[in-house]
Design an enzyme around this catalytic site. Structure first.
Site, mmCIF file in Angstrom:
data_model
loop_
_atom_site.group_PDB
_atom_site.id
_atom_site.type_symbol
_atom_site.label_atom_id
_atom_site.label_comp_id
_atom_site.label_asym_id
_atom_site.label_seq_id
_atom_site.Cartn_x
_atom_site.Cartn_y
_atom_site.Cartn_z
ATOM 1 N N ARG A 80 32.887 83.872 -73.389
ATOM 2 C CA ARG A 80 32.238 83.387 -74.599
ATOM 3 C C ARG A 80 32.009 84.529 -75.575
ATOM 4 N NH1 ARG A 80 27.550 82.557 -73.680
ATOM 5 N NH2 ARG A 80 27.462 82.806 -71.433
ATOM 6 N N TYR A 208 39.099 79.625 -74.527
ATOM 7 C CA TYR A 208 38.437 79.886 -73.245
ATOM 8 C C TYR A 208 37.085 79.224 -73.095
ATOM 9 C CZ TYR A 208 37.702 82.363 -68.925
ATOM 10 O OH TYR A 208 37.531 82.666 -67.599
ATOM 11 N N LYS A 217 28.895 73.956 -73.364
ATOM 12 C CA LYS A 217 27.772 74.646 -73.998
ATOM 13 C C LYS A 217 27.541 74.159 -75.430
ATOM 14 C CE LYS A 217 27.264 76.667 -70.212
ATOM 15 N NZ LYS A 217 27.264 77.914 -69.576
ATOM 16 N N HIS A 237 19.841 74.692 -69.516
ATOM 17 C CA HIS A 237 20.884 75.424 -68.794
ATOM 18 C C HIS A 237 20.453 75.548 -67.333
ATOM 19 C CE1 HIS A 237 23.470 79.360 -68.648
ATOM 20 N NE2 HIS A 237 24.176 78.307 -68.294
ATOM 21 N N SER A 259 24.140 82.777 -67.269
ATOM 22 C CA SER A 259 25.515 82.632 -66.782
ATOM 23 C C SER A 259 25.838 83.716 -65.760
ATOM 24 C CB SER A 259 26.496 82.762 -67.953
ATOM 25 O OG SER A 259 26.252 81.764 -68.908
ATOM 26 N N CYS A 261 24.789 84.205 -62.738
ATOM 27 C CA CYS A 261 23.676 84.699 -61.906
ATOM 28 C C CYS A 261 23.484 83.832 -60.667
ATOM 29 C CB CYS A 261 22.386 84.759 -62.701
ATOM 30 S SG CYS A 261 22.337 86.095 -63.898
ATOM 31 N N ASP A 286 25.113 73.533 -63.682
ATOM 32 C CA ASP A 286 25.038 74.323 -64.923
ATOM 33 C C ASP A 286 24.106 73.733 -65.983
ATOM 34 O OD1 ASP A 286 25.894 76.618 -66.416
ATOM 35 O OD2 ASP A 286 27.234 75.362 -67.582
ATOM 36 N N ARG A 375 37.704 81.915 -63.492
ATOM 37 C CA ARG A 375 36.984 80.663 -63.253
ATOM 38 C C ARG A 375 37.813 79.662 -62.460
ATOM 39 N NH1 ARG A 375 31.502 80.188 -65.374
ATOM 40 N NH2 ARG A 375 31.227 82.176 -66.411
HETATM 41 O O1 SAT Z 1 32.184 79.956 -70.678
HETATM 42 S S1 SAT Z 1 31.140 79.041 -70.213
HETATM 43 O O2 SAT Z 1 30.070 78.958 -71.196
HETATM 44 O O3 SAT Z 1 31.679 77.714 -70.012
HETATM 45 C C1 SAT Z 1 30.509 79.587 -68.731
HETATM 46 C C2 SAT Z 1 29.204 80.263 -68.840
HETATM 47 O O4 SAT Z 1 29.055 81.223 -69.586
HETATM 48 O O5 SAT Z 1 28.254 79.829 -68.166
HETATM 49 MN MN MN Z 2 26.278 78.337 -67.677
#
Ligand code: SAT
Ligand code: MN
Length: 590
Positions: A80, A208, A217, A237, A259, A261, A286, A375
């Site tokens: 991100r 991505y 998100k 989140h 994210s 963690c 998530d 991922r």
């Molecule tokens: O790239 S994503 O936002 O889907 C994954 C994350 O950062 O939790």
């Molecule tokens: Mn996340």
């Protein structure tokens, strides 16, 4: 007959507002073709076959990883981009100091220039989707338009996409509009824009994850947090996990961590052998949408239908469920491969990489073989611990909310907020070391309130007030906790084993909720005494448990000062209640 005729209607005829919008976008972007996504398995297979043919996807070893493919993103497009992510509200104050802001008209003009003609020679895909169970009044719908078939494949896994979602949109009328193009993948021409007042998203220049899978998100957090405020609920989140104790009681817990963690690991936790009789069920890994119920409790749905999880570190010890789950029908992004074409990543107990995530012969001098933010995308139903209650229209009742961050020091293993109001301060004060999930320096500590710093679609000051308001409506609010699995000793070694053993901490929380477990009061909240935590069979280093459960007044006085300084940024929008709670903590620290 009538139903049969109805299902045969082309998707483009189901909803006039959707079709009108698609036509406008088509005129702007000039695609060579338009494809509406039905959401069937046959369609996903067809799309996969096309991408295999064009070379964008590669099949992985079908003997060990049947139905699995590898996608390699552009090396400059692997996470991100928070610095290019904007909230575009008419008033800058409404976006708040926690967001990058752009005037909506200026942002639309900028994006129109980027989108103009950007889909020439490409196909425009229309993906109607529903976030949450299709029959749930708590679910919300959207439509993503994209020119990336890889995004389509991901959205088909991550959301309830296709005809049933469009039928719901046709019935309800409203939907979130998400327009996405990979553009030229030029980091200089990349923007992720949100228009909460218009319930729309415009994303250009990245293919991505959270930049491009707009249901995740962008919609389910940034836009939904805005919708949630006006409708009286919370978009968070958070993972959602069901814990069945040896007594046979099941309680649901929702946990917010930044994210990368360990949300996915906690959501699929496997009880250690030393804790017999516990069972764990995953509702989500998530995102949680939380609603005050008529019974005065807080109820949660997981708006997603799949997982977009971090691959490195996944192994039978850290997360056996995920390890099993991603052995078939999984889309891998940016992992390495072995000589016999199996996916490979750091943390696997065996095998070795032949090609790295960029497809180059593996050379340790180039860094890790798998990208640290590589991922897996996989259907939630592949998870051995998947909870069928993830499909419940009304959601699951939440007994405890847990905030957490990745911190070497200061934050103890666990503490309990004094009450909801204090819990909102605890959430607002979360700090964590940054990870590879976003572009930027890794390992720097920053404030990440409620793990929402990159995801709250409006001013944090207003958001905390909304949290206080929601709490005031709950006759039976969940208790609120803070955890830190990542405390280290002076040598930098982790003090707590983490993973499955985290259940010991969750078990203490549930016993607290039931009024059965003890604690000692401290300035920052209630902590378990060493005897309150089941550490049977854990070989903790001498003194580790005491260190994990100690509040160091000097460090905490500094922490309180830093929190105060951080909160001050929100000026008049900061709820006074948070400063009052902080004052109580400070006073008790002496
Ligand atoms: O790239 S994503 O936002 O889907 C994954 C994350 O950062 O939790
Ligand atoms: Mn996340």
């Amino acid at each position: 007959m009538a139903t049969a005729a109805h299902t045969l209607l082309p998707l483009s005829q189901l909803s006039r507002p959707v079709t009108q919008w698609v036509n406008q976008v088509r005129e702007l972007t000039q695609p060579r073709a338009v494809r509406w996504c039905e959401g069937t398995e046959a369609e996903a297979r067809e799309l996969t076959a096309e991408l295999l043919k064009s070379g964008e996807l590669k099949n992985l070893n079908p003997e060990f990883f049947p139905g699995c493919q590898l996608y390699r993103s552009a090396p400059s497009d692997v996470a991100r981009v928070e610095h290019l992510t904007y909230i575009c509200t008419r008033s800058q104050e409404d976006a708040g100091p926690n967001n990058h802001w752009m005037d909506p008209q200026a942002a639309h003009a900028k994006m129109r220039d980027l989108f103009r003609g950007c889909m020439r020679e490409r196909t425009l895909y229309v993906i109607p989707y529903c976030m949450g169970p299709l029959d749930s009044p708590l679910a919300r719908c959207g439509v993503e338009i994209t020119d990336s078939p890889y995004v389509v494949l991901n959205m088909l896994i991550m959301t309830r996409a296709g005809r049933p979602a469009l039928e719901r949109i046709a019935r309800e009328g409203g939907f979130v509009r998400g327009l996405h193009s990979t553009g030229e993948l030029d980091p200089e021409r990349r923007f992720i824009m949100h228009f909460p007042e218009e319930l729309s998203i415009e994303s250009f220049g990245s293919g991505y994850g959270g930049n491009a899978l707009l249901g995740k998100k962008c919609h389910a957090l940034r836009i939904a947090s805005w919708q949630a405020r006006s409708e009286g609920w919370l978009a968070e989140h958070m993972l959602i996990v069901g814990l069945e104790s040896p007594r046979g009681e099941t309680h649901y817990v929702a946990c917010a961590f930044p994210s990368a963690c360990g949300k996915t690991n906690l959501a699929m936790l496997i009880p250690p052998e030393s804790l017999p009789g516990w069972r764990v069920y995953t509702v989500g890994d998530d995102i949680a949408w939380l609603h005050p119920g008529e019974d005065g409790r807080l109820w949660a749905i997981n708006p997603e239908a799949g997982y977009f999880g971090v691959v490195p570190g996944t192994n039978p010890q850290t997360n056996r469920n995920a390890y099993e789950m991603i052995r078939r029908d999984t889309l891998f992004t940016n992992v390495a491969v072995t000589a016999d074409n199996q996916p490979w990543w750091e943390g696997l107990p065996s095998g070795k990489p032949a090609l790295d995530w960029q497809g180059r012969p593996y050379d340790p001098a180039n860094g890790p073989a798998a990208h640290p933010n590589s991922r897996f995308t996989v259907s939630a139903r592949r998870n051995p611990s998947w909870s069928p209650h993830a499909e419940d229209a009304r959601g699951v009742p939440i007994s405890a909310l847990v905030f957490g961050g990745r911190r070497r020091e200061v934050a103890p293993l666990v503490y309990e907020a004094r009450d909801w109001r204090h819990g909102v301060l605890v959430g607002a004060s979360v700090a964590s070391e940054t990870t590879a999930a976003a572009v930027g320096q890794v390992g720097v500590t920053r404030r990440d309130p409620m793990a929402m710093q990159p995801f709250c679609g409006y001013n944090f000051g207003d958001y905390w007030q909304h949290w206080l308001n929601v709490g005031a409506r709950l006759a039976r609010p969940p208790r609120i906790y803070h955890v830190n699995w990542f405390r280290r000793d002076a040598q930098g070694k982790f003090l707590w084993p983490g993973y499955g053993e985290n259940l010991r901490v969750l078990a203490w929380m549930l016993e607290r909720c039931a009024g059965r477990a003890g604690a000692s009061a401290s300035a920052i909240g209630n902590l378990p005494r060493p005897k309150d935590l089941n550490t049977h069979g854990l070989n903790l280093a001498p003194g580790a448990l005491e260190a994990l459960l100690t509040v160091d007044p000097a460090l905490w006085r500094r922490e309180v000062g830093e929190i105060r300084e951080y909160l001050a940024k929100f000026g008049a929008r900061l709820p006074a209640a948070l400063l009052e709670e902080l004052g109580k903590t400070e006073q008790q620290l002496g």
